[in-house]
Design an enzyme around this catalytic site. Structure first.
Site, PDB file in Angstrom:
ATOM      1  N   SER A 184      23.431   1.131  13.761  1.00  0.00           N
ATOM      2  CA  SER A 184      24.632   0.956  12.940  1.00  0.00           C
ATOM      3  C   SER A 184      25.737   1.829  13.500  1.00  0.00           C
ATOM      4  CB  SER A 184      24.339   1.373  11.491  1.00  0.00           C
ATOM      5  OG  SER A 184      25.530   1.444  10.724  1.00  0.00           O
ATOM      6  N   TYR A 189      22.146   8.027   5.316  1.00  0.00           N
ATOM      7  CA  TYR A 189      22.097   6.888   6.241  1.00  0.00           C
ATOM      8  C   TYR A 189      22.640   7.291   7.606  1.00  0.00           C
ATOM      9  CZ  TYR A 189      22.498   2.007   7.755  1.00  0.00           C
ATOM     10  OH  TYR A 189      22.374   0.809   8.432  1.00  0.00           O
TER      11      TYR A 189
END
Length: 260
Positions: A138, A151
């Site tokens: 990501s 995250y």
């Protein structure tokens, strides 16, 4: 490509399911892996892929997965999509359980897959010229943002795993590729992150002119796999045009400035 087989994790929805469809459309044999057996079965019926239900955070389940893959044929590519995010809390307010799950699902699952599949990938590379390991990380691995620490940390760790693996496999014909998407509008990622709050989840995408969709990422994965064996696409960062950086997102129609 009919003789090449890929293992795609996270295959029950989103980018994983789109990747199964994209590779099957290109003639690959595909094994879809995910926790939800009912969704995998439906995808297998739709695409002709094989399906193996497995929770990648469970070491014994991953061992069983590896045994089944070993028995069922060669593996030319791993596409590790499984993972996810939980929560948007400040660090001081965050749930340790959420952070533990994110590390298990994004980092330790990847390590387990590498450990289990490398022998099969090496065997395929020796027989057919090269093999591939692709990891979907990501842009959260590249840029920190408030509320994203858990995250950010998990995806940054996974990204480092990919970079180290590429170095450790230097000299072997195994390509190691990282695909790092920005905003992708899928049916579950943000919904799961926000604890099932559908209104809040849709607000994340509100007004964004054409965010990425799962098929966009799947097409890039397929391109990386089908590039000439001499080409390694180390890192592919992809975002919608409306997202110039992690923190810079245009809402409203995209339009050129006045040229008068």
């Amino acid at each position: 490509m009919v003789n090449r087989r890929a293992v795609v994790t996270g295959a029950s929805s989103g980018i994983g399911a789109a990747t199964v469809r994209a590779l099957r459309a290109r003639g690959w044999d595909v094994v879809g892996v995910a926790r939800r057996e009912d969704r995998l079965s439906a995808l297998a019926a739709e695409t002709g892929a094989s399906a193996i239900a497995c929770d990648l955070t469970d070491a014994s389940a991953v061992d069983a997965l590896m045994g089944e893959l070993e028995r069922s044929g060669p593996v030319h590519a791993l596409v590790q999509v499984a993972g996810g995010a939980r929560g948007t809390d400040r660090i001081e307010d965050a749930s340790v359980d959420d952070w533990q799950w994110m590390f298990d699902a994004n980092v330790l699952a990847s390590q387990r897959l590498v450990t289990g599949l490398l022998p099969l990938l090496r065997r395929a590379a020796a027989a057919d010229g090269h093999a591939d390991a692709i990891f979907v990380t990501s842009t959260a691995a590249q840029t920190a943002y408030a509320g994203g620490a858990g995250y950010n940390a998990a995806k940054a760790a996974e990204s480092m795993l990919v970079k180290v693996l590429r170095q450790e496999l230097n000299g072997e014909p195994i390509r190691v590729v990282e695909v790092a998407p920005g905003m992708v509008h899928t049916e579950e990622f943000t919904l799961n992150r926000l604890g099932g709050d559908s209104v809040a989840a849709e607000a994340v995408y509100a007004g964004v002119d054409a965010p990425l969709v799962a098929d966009d990422v799947a097409d890039v994965i397929a391109y990386a796999l089908e590039s000439p064996g001499r080409v390694n696409l180390d890192l592919i960062t992809m975002r919608p045009v409306a997202q110039s950086a992690q923190h810079l997102l245009a809402r409203g129609p995209l339009r050129v400035r006045s040229i008068d």
